[in-house]
Design an enzyme around this catalytic site. Structure first.
Site, PDB file in Angstrom:
ATOM      1  N   TYR A  50       0.853  -1.199   0.000  1.00  0.00           N
ATOM      2  CA  TYR A  50       0.000   0.000   0.000  1.00  0.00           C
ATOM      3  C   TYR A  50       0.880   1.238   0.000  1.00  0.00           C
ATOM      4  O   TYR A  50       1.883   1.280   0.715  1.00  0.00           O
ATOM      5  CB  TYR A  50      -0.907   0.023   1.236  1.00  0.00           C
ATOM      6  N   ARG A  63      -1.100  -1.866 -18.773  1.00  0.00           N
ATOM      7  CA  ARG A  63      -2.436  -1.256 -18.689  1.00  0.00           C
ATOM      8  C   ARG A  63      -2.403  -0.226 -17.576  1.00  0.00           C
ATOM      9  O   ARG A  63      -2.028  -0.550 -16.444  1.00  0.00           O
ATOM     10  CB  ARG A  63      -3.490  -2.309 -18.337  1.00  0.00           C
TER      11      ARG A  63
HETATM   12  N1  PLP Z   1      -9.808   7.784 -23.169  1.00  0.00           N
HETATM   13  C1  PLP Z   1      -9.795   7.385 -24.446  1.00  0.00           C
HETATM   14  C2  PLP Z   1      -9.668   8.421 -25.522  1.00  0.00           C
HETATM   15  C3  PLP Z   1      -9.914   6.031 -24.750  1.00  0.00           C
HETATM   16  O1  PLP Z   1      -9.922   5.636 -26.020  1.00  0.00           O
HETATM   17  C4  PLP Z   1     -10.034   5.107 -23.688  1.00  0.00           C
HETATM   18  C5  PLP Z   1     -10.160   3.647 -23.915  1.00  0.00           C
HETATM   19  O2  PLP Z   1     -10.502   3.129 -24.891  1.00  0.00           O
HETATM   20  C6  PLP Z   1     -10.065   5.577 -22.367  1.00  0.00           C
HETATM   21  C7  PLP Z   1      -9.949   6.918 -22.141  1.00  0.00           C
HETATM   22  C8  PLP Z   1     -10.276   4.651 -21.206  1.00  0.00           C
HETATM   23  O3  PLP Z   1      -9.156   3.891 -20.952  1.00  0.00           O
HETATM   24  P1  PLP Z   1      -9.233   2.637 -19.953  1.00  0.00           P
HETATM   25  O4  PLP Z   1      -9.898   1.547 -20.689  1.00  0.00           O
HETATM   26  O5  PLP Z   1      -7.792   2.359 -19.625  1.00  0.00           O
HETATM   27  O6  PLP Z   1      -9.986   3.098 -18.756  1.00  0.00           O
END
Ligand code: PLP
Length: 478
Positions: free
Chosen positions: A64, A279
């Site tokens: 944490y 990710r």
């Molecule tokens: N912002 C944009 C422009 C995106 O294309 C995406 C995902 O496709 C996101 C935010 C959200 O990302 P995450 O899936 O990591 O939350």
């Protein structure tokens, strides 16, 4: 790094997992096989390096570390401090940003941090000042009630979903749409391009607190200098979500007016798309927003993921190497080759081409919905995703578009000649697929017919195309 070391690392990890739950080890192995065999054209996906992947699978996951570097709510965070500081330093250097916050767990989280940092800066701080108190806990019940209403009564202007904007830019199914009064700017119906005069007009009429730039399905460059001027003209904070094209900014394909970092007050991104990291998400900002951004945890985030921050540090270090700029340029070269190959064969593309990593095919030209086209391509070993096109008559579920992107295949080493062959495979599938009908004879938006023998043939051709470019060649799990 010897290939053998990477292979041994992944093989050993799977052996350890197999001893506890073999089905998980099998699923991990099967995922590698599937990824190796499919022609992955999902614009938001990539293949992170073995070093990035391995940085995530360790005991950092156990720690944490709420707070920020050197200022934690938990003891014993010295090693987390090291990786978080490194990731932030690499991010600042890579993007030329004044401040970087690397804790967001994903893109949506990064956007939430950004929205609340702006709300805290522009709505909460003035209210605290006016009430002459230091923090919200010191407000009277009446002042707190008034501030909460004020926080929930702000406006955002972003790109419309069907023009390529993202759900997190103020749309009702997402929390951003419940937080903000949202209006959209679209694209020119003739050209499919952003019409900056219309954006300026919408901003003048609506007077948003936040103007959002960025997209997930717009195949062109965006002029962030002009958007910043528009934001300034109405006193809006200018935020850019570069989740999709961060790799092209990092690789200096998008510079000057097309690089959002010098123009925006605040920039958000994911780290796993064209940037090719783990990710996760990240926020970059101007110095005046840094303190508010650093309050992302606990404002909207739980404890940071130190193992993912370690992987971000590794991936960002990779993106600072000269060969990443070459990679980023090849992404766009490939995307343009794919677009040209499709156009030459008669496909209809939104905006007629691409400047970035993605191409949006309007499959109504083939008499199909996006759903039918996506499935027919999948049957043929080609992984894409359906996507709305501007003014889409088929809505967000069936859609009329297929979005394809080149970051992943470029990582595998495919080049422009192979993109032309890919265009041929896509075009063949789409021309040979016919839309089906419902039981009552009405046209179906989901059913379709494609000769299975042809689908198999295309899938074999896709595999042949990939064969000279093995995925994770260093990893042998046999
Ligand atoms: N912002 C944009 C422009 C995106 O294309 C995406 C995902 O496709 C996101 C935010 C959200 O990302 P995450 O899936 O990591 O939350």
């Amino acid at each position: 790094m010897s290939r053998n070391a990477e292979s041994t690392a992944f093989r050993s990890a799977l052996e350890v997992i197999r001893a506890v739950e073999p089905r998980v080890a099998d699923a991990i192995g099967a995922e590698l096989t599937d990824q190796r065999e499919s022609l992955k054209l999902i614009a938001s996906e990539n293949y992170a390096s073995p070093a990035t992947l391995l940085a995530m699978g360790n005991w950092f996951s156990d720690k944490y570390a709420e707070g920020t570097v050197g200022r934690r709510f938990y003891a014993g965070c010295q090693n987390v401090d090291t990786v978080e500081a490194l990731a932030a330093e690499h991010a600042r250097e890579l993007f030329g940003a004044a401040h970087a916050y690397v804790q967001p767990h994903s893109g949506i989280d990064a956007n939430l941090v950004a929205f609340w940092a702006v709300l805290a800066d522009r709505v909460e701080s003035p209210a605290l000042k006016k009430a002459q108190v230091r923090q919200v806990n010191d407000l009277t019940e009446a002042d707190w009630f008034a501030l909460r209403r004020e926080l929930g009564n702000q406006r955002m202007l972003g790109m419309s979903l069907d023009a390529g904007g993202h759900l997190t830019h103020g749309f009702r199914p997402n929390i951003s749409g419940k937080m903000f009064d949202q209006r959209s700017y679209g694209t020119d119906p003739e050209t499919g391009l952003i019409d900056y005069d219309r954006v300026a007009e919408a901003a003048r009429e609506f007077k948003p607190l936040i103007l959002v730039g960025g997209y997930s399905a717009y195949p062109r460059k965006v002029n962030f200098r002009i958007l910043r001027e528009i934001a300034d003209s109405v006193g809006a904070t200018f935020m850019v979500d570069m989740a999709h094209f961060a790799g092209l900014v990092a690789g200096k394909v998008f510079t000057g007016d097309f690089d959002p970092v010098p123009h925006a007050h605040i920039v958000t991104t994911t780290t796993h798309k064209s940037l090719r990291g783990p990710r996760g998400g990240m926020v970059l900002c101007q110095p005046e927003l840094a303190d508010q951004v650093d309050r992302g945890c606990p404002m909207v985030l739980g404890g940071p993921l130190p193992h993912v921050m370690a992987a971000k540090a590794v991936a960002l270090a990779e993106a600072r190497r000269p060969d990443f700029a070459d990679y980023a340029q090849r992404i766009v070269d490939n995307s343009q080759a794919l677009a040209e190959g499709l156009l030459r064969r008669g496909a209809k593309l939104v905006t007629g081409g691409t400047d970035n990593h993605l191409v949006l095919i309007d499959v109504s030209g083939y008499g199909l919905t996006g759903r039918q086209a996506e499935q027919a391509l999948l049957d043929s070993g080609i992984v894409t995703n359906r996507n709305s096109v501007p003014q889409d008559p088929n809505g967000a579920w069936y859609t009329s578009g297929i979005r394809i992107g080149t970051p992943a295949l470029t990582t595998r080493g495919l080049g422009t000649a192979e993109m032309d062959q890919t265009a041929e495979l896509i075009h063949t599938v789409l021309t040979q697929t016919t839309a089906g009908a419902n039981a009552d004879g009405t046209p179906s938006k989901a059913k379709y017919t494609l000769d299975p023998a042809l689908a198999d043939k295309i899938a074999r051709q896709a595999t042949d195309l990939l064969a000279p470019h093995p995925l994770y060649p260093s990893v042998d799990l046999t």
